[in-house]
Write a protein that holds these residues in place. Structure first.
Motif, PDB file in Angstrom:
ATOM      1  N   ASN A  89      41.309  48.409  42.167  1.00 23.09           N
ATOM      2  CA  ASN A  89      41.476  47.010  42.507  1.00 23.09           C
ATOM      3  C   ASN A  89      43.049  46.862  42.607  1.00 23.09           C
ATOM      4  O   ASN A  89      43.657  47.236  41.688  1.00 23.09           O
ATOM      5  CB  ASN A  89      41.014  46.140  40.965  1.00 23.09           C
ATOM      6  CG  ASN A  89      39.455  46.386  40.955  1.00 23.09           C
ATOM      7  OD1 ASN A  89      38.639  46.214  41.811  1.00 23.09           O
ATOM      8  ND2 ASN A  89      39.115  46.733  39.685  1.00 23.09           N
ATOM      9  N   GLU A  92      45.551  40.414  42.810  1.00 27.02           N
ATOM     10  CA  GLU A  92      44.930  39.112  42.239  1.00 27.02           C
ATOM     11  C   GLU A  92      43.195  38.834  42.739  1.00 27.02           C
ATOM     12  O   GLU A  92      42.239  38.699  41.950  1.00 27.02           O
ATOM     13  CB  GLU A  92      45.484  37.883  42.291  1.00 27.02           C
ATOM     14  CG  GLU A  92      45.301  36.788  41.509  1.00 27.02           C
ATOM     15  CD  GLU A  92      46.233  35.435  42.003  1.00 27.02           C
ATOM     16  OE1 GLU A  92      47.337  35.874  42.296  1.00 27.02           O
ATOM     17  OE2 GLU A  92      45.639  34.433  41.773  1.00 27.02           O
ATOM     18  N   HIS A  95      40.958  41.083  41.298  1.00 28.50           N
ATOM     19  CA  HIS A  95      40.761  41.010  39.936  1.00 28.50           C
ATOM     20  C   HIS A  95      41.397  42.119  39.073  1.00 28.50           C
ATOM     21  O   HIS A  95      40.881  42.334  38.049  1.00 28.50           O
ATOM     22  CB  HIS A  95      39.090  40.750  39.381  1.00 28.50           C
ATOM     23  CG  HIS A  95      38.670  39.397  40.080  1.00 28.50           C
ATOM     24  ND1 HIS A  95      38.935  38.100  39.728  1.00 28.50           N
ATOM     25  CD2 HIS A  95      37.860  39.325  40.995  1.00 28.50           C
ATOM     26  CE1 HIS A  95      38.398  37.394  40.527  1.00 28.50           C
ATOM     27  NE2 HIS A  95      37.781  38.061  41.328  1.00 28.50           N
ATOM     28  N   GLU A  97      43.015  43.970  36.182  1.00 25.98           N
ATOM     29  CA  GLU A  97      43.636  43.419  35.113  1.00 25.98           C
ATOM     30  C   GLU A  97      44.969  44.009  34.728  1.00 25.98           C
ATOM     31  O   GLU A  97      45.765  43.346  33.870  1.00 25.98           O
ATOM     32  CB  GLU A  97      42.415  43.644  33.955  1.00 25.98           C
ATOM     33  CG  GLU A  97      41.153  42.665  34.207  1.00 25.98           C
ATOM     34  CD  GLU A  97      40.227  43.156  33.195  1.00 25.98           C
ATOM     35  OE1 GLU A  97      40.414  43.829  32.391  1.00 25.98           O
ATOM     36  OE2 GLU A  97      38.825  42.575  33.563  1.00 25.98           O
TER      37      GLU A  97
END
Ligand code: AMP
Length: 116
Positions: A89, A92, A95, A97
């Motif tokens: 990922n 933003e 997502h 983290e």
């Protein structure tokens, strides 16, 4: 430059993890909140990359090494024959983290046909 994150603390041994692989450049450990029967995170020990979109030409050897490690880890975990998914990922909208480059290895059971 990535911040000091929970993953840096794991690399430093300040926070425990269930380690599945380690070498000079890479650490792999079980995800604390697994999305599949097998869910392992593979990270560079260096925190100089926050996400995939920061990877530059000088990181090519490291990135190739991470892919070779993923292949080895999947074999060691016995999921290479049945198949697995690798996800990163980046940012933003994805997502992300934890702002420390990492790759999720998901497998050990049939996964959804979706790409996430
Ligand atoms: P991402 O959304 O791609 O940034 O994924 C971060 C992943 O890190 C999530 O799947 C979390 O469950 C996982 N995670 C967060 N803290 C820990 C931890 N202390 N040990 C193992 N996995 C963690």
């Amino acid at each position: 430059m990535a911040q000091d994150t929970i993953f840096s603390k794991i690399v430093a041994g300040e926070i425990p993890c269930n380690k599945v692989y380690e070498d000079d450049l890479v650490l792999a450990f079980e995800d604390i909140n697994p999305s599949a029967k097998v869910h392992v995170l593979v990270i560079p020990k260096s925190n100089h990359l926050e996400r995939l979109s920061e990877v530059a030409t000088e990181d090519a050897n490291l990135m190739g090494h991470i892919m070779v490690c993923i292949n080895k880890i999947a074999k060691d975990l016995g999921i290479d024959k049945t198949g697995y998914r690798v996800i990163t990922n980046s940012g933003e909208n994805a997502h992300q983290e934890v702002p420390h480059l990492h790759f999720h290895i998901l497998g050990g059971e049939p996964l959804s046909k979706r790409n996430n």
